[in-house]
Scaffold this motif. Structure first.
Motif, short mmCIF file in Angstrom:
data_model
loop_
_atom_site.label_atom_id
_atom_site.label_comp_id
_atom_site.label_asym_id
_atom_site.label_seq_id
_atom_site.Cartn_x
_atom_site.Cartn_y
_atom_site.Cartn_z
N THR A 141 0.84 -1.20 0.00
CA THR A 141 0.00 0.00 0.00
C THR A 141 0.87 1.25 0.00
O THR A 141 1.89 1.29 0.68
CB THR A 141 -0.99 0.10 1.19
OG1 THR A 141 -1.48 1.44 1.26
CG2 THR A 141 -0.38 -0.22 2.53
N ILE A 142 0.44 2.21 -0.77
CA ILE A 142 1.15 3.50 -0.75
C ILE A 142 0.90 4.21 0.56
O ILE A 142 1.57 5.17 0.89
CB ILE A 142 0.75 4.41 -1.94
CG1 ILE A 142 -0.72 4.82 -1.85
CG2 ILE A 142 1.07 3.76 -3.27
CD1 ILE A 142 -1.05 6.03 -2.72
N MET A 185 -2.79 11.38 -1.13
CA MET A 185 -3.63 10.26 -0.70
C MET A 185 -3.29 9.83 0.73
O MET A 185 -2.14 9.96 1.17
CB MET A 185 -3.48 9.07 -1.64
CG MET A 185 -4.35 9.19 -2.86
SD MET A 185 -4.33 7.63 -3.77
CE MET A 185 -5.54 8.00 -5.04
N ARG A 291 0.00 6.37 -7.49
CA ARG A 291 -0.06 4.91 -7.45
C ARG A 291 0.39 4.25 -8.75
O ARG A 291 0.44 3.02 -8.83
CB ARG A 291 -1.51 4.45 -7.17
CG ARG A 291 -1.88 4.60 -5.76
CD ARG A 291 -3.10 3.88 -5.30
NE ARG A 291 -4.03 3.32 -6.21
CZ ARG A 291 -5.36 3.30 -5.99
NH1 ARG A 291 -5.86 3.85 -4.90
NH2 ARG A 291 -6.16 2.72 -6.84
O1 F6P Z 1 -4.65 2.41 -1.71
C1 F6P Z 1 -5.04 3.28 -0.68
C2 F6P Z 1 -5.47 4.56 -1.28
O2 F6P Z 1 -4.41 4.97 -2.05
C3 F6P Z 1 -5.87 5.64 -0.29
O3 F6P Z 1 -4.84 6.46 0.11
C4 F6P Z 1 -6.94 6.38 -1.06
O4 F6P Z 1 -7.85 6.98 -0.19
C5 F6P Z 1 -7.59 5.30 -1.84
O5 F6P Z 1 -6.57 4.39 -2.12
C6 F6P Z 1 -8.30 5.74 -3.09
O6 F6P Z 1 -8.41 4.67 -3.96
P1 F6P Z 1 -9.52 4.38 -5.07
O7 F6P Z 1 -9.89 5.71 -5.66
O8 F6P Z 1 -8.81 3.50 -6.02
O9 F6P Z 1 -10.64 3.70 -4.40
#
Ligand code: F6P
Length: 365
Positions: A141-142, A185, A291
């Protein structure tokens, strides 16, 4: 579930993607080939995370499927969010998800299941482990918020991308004498904002673990301006909140924001700064760019180490664990220990202390 030398290994990637998923898959597979002999290893690729396990979207992979993926961003298996809280709910089409996942595991005669993912993924991995499946987790996870590991793969690549974004924003902030609010994020944990904020030289860093006061944020911007600095960079985690909001339940907090017509915390921070100081403010949201793309050299090494450890666990038939980094060493923690926890930034962590010591404001004092 067989325990012969031959192994059938199911692999899935679940939750938000991040750089290093493919590098980790490659690490596991290559190390399994080395430890068990390529002829003794069958890899079953499960498409789109737990959704694919529920729906039996699986296929036997060829060794060539893993060639050339070390540097590839995203995941060759596909991913999807399948929230843990919905796992035990039988929904509209009458699918008992847990039962279906177990059936797919049995149907494919798997010896074990590898789950690459974040906190939600680990909760479901633990659930399946408690249901009797042989599961091994790999922490991606980032957000870097998985308990028991000093770092997750994907995090440092995202830090580098976020830092480059702030570097570029610096020059335009300076040229225009603006306040630039960069939303990073991180809904629950502020690791990514903290690291990119420090690495990018942000003046103010707002994270969920340290509730801020809007007045103190404005004061920090004003005092920079008073000392002749014509611009400021504010790094805001998407889950940052002020002290009043921090005392509220999530539902009430969201309701309050809707009533105030606010979309994001970064928009509110930028608007309030502009209103109070008169300095032009802008919001920048790197979002999913954080990401995407190839993993950094650090993440390729970490992913390979994690993958190799997972292969070792498979060869030892040691299941119910997730791999982790502890100091310089790769280790493993029980899924049951990791499953319901989150690794938050401690307000007295070395990174926060360091940032404060060079004058960074967290908007709380
Ligand atoms: O993978 C975790 C994350 O990067 C969070 O920091 C962020 O809130 C979320 O993913 C948003 O992801 P998605 O828009 O893909 O649901």
């Amino acid at each position: 579930m067989s325990s012969t030398a031959k192994k059938r290994i199911g692999i899935l990637t679940s939750g938000g993607d991040c750089p290093g998923l493919n590098a980790t898959i490659r690490g596991v597979v290559k190390a399994c080939y080395q430890l068990l002999g390529e002829e003794n290893v069958e890899i079953i690729g499960i498409a789109d995370g737990y959704y694919g396990l529920i729906r039996n979207h699986c296929k036997l992979m060829e060794p060539s499927d893993f060639y050339g993926i070390l540097t590839l961003g995203g995941t060759i298996l596909g991913t999807r969010r399948t929230p843990y809280k919905k796992m035990s709910i039988v929904e509209g089409d009458n699918v008992d998800k847990v039962k279906q996942m177990k059936e797919t595991y049995m149907k494919w005669n798997l010896d074990c299941l590898l789950t690459l993912g974040g906190n939600g993924t680990h909760k479901t991995a633990n659930l399946l482990s408690e249901e009797g499946l042989n599961v091994i987790g790999l922490p991606k996870t980032i957000d870097n918020d998985i308990w028991g590991t000093s770092v997750t793969f994907g995090f440092h690549t995202a830090v580098a991308i976020g830092t480059e974004a702030i570097d570029r924003i610096h020059t335009t902030a300076h040229s225009h004498s603006r306040i630039m609010v960069v939303e990073i994020m991180g809904n629950k944990a502020g690791w990514l904002s903290l690291y990119t904020g420090i690495a990018g030289g942000a003046d103010i860093i707002l994270i969920p673990e340290i509730p801020f006061s809007m007045d103190l944020v404005i004061k920090a911007v004003q005092s920079r301006a008073d000392s002749g600095k014509c611009f400021s960079i504010v790094a805001v985690a998407e889950g940052a909140m002020d002290a009043e909001e921090a005392a509220m339940k999530k539902k009430d907090r969201l309701q309050k924001r809707v009533e105030a017509g606010e979309t994001t915390v970064s928009a509110r921070v930028a608007n309030k700064i502009q209103e109070a100081t008169g300095y032009e403010s802008r919001v920048v949201v790197p979002g999913h760019v954080l990401r995407g793309g190839t993993p950094s050299a650090y993440d390729r090494v970490l992913a390979t180490k994690f993958g190799a450890r997972a292969a070792k666990l498979i060869s030892q038939e040691k299941y119910g664990y997730t791999v982790a980094l502890s100091g310089d060493w790769i280790t493993e923690n029980k899924l049951s220990d990791v499953a319901m926890k989150t690794k938050f930034v401690a307000p007295d962590s070395p990174e926060v202390i360091t940032a404060r010591s060079i004058g960074v404001s967290f908007g709380d004092r």
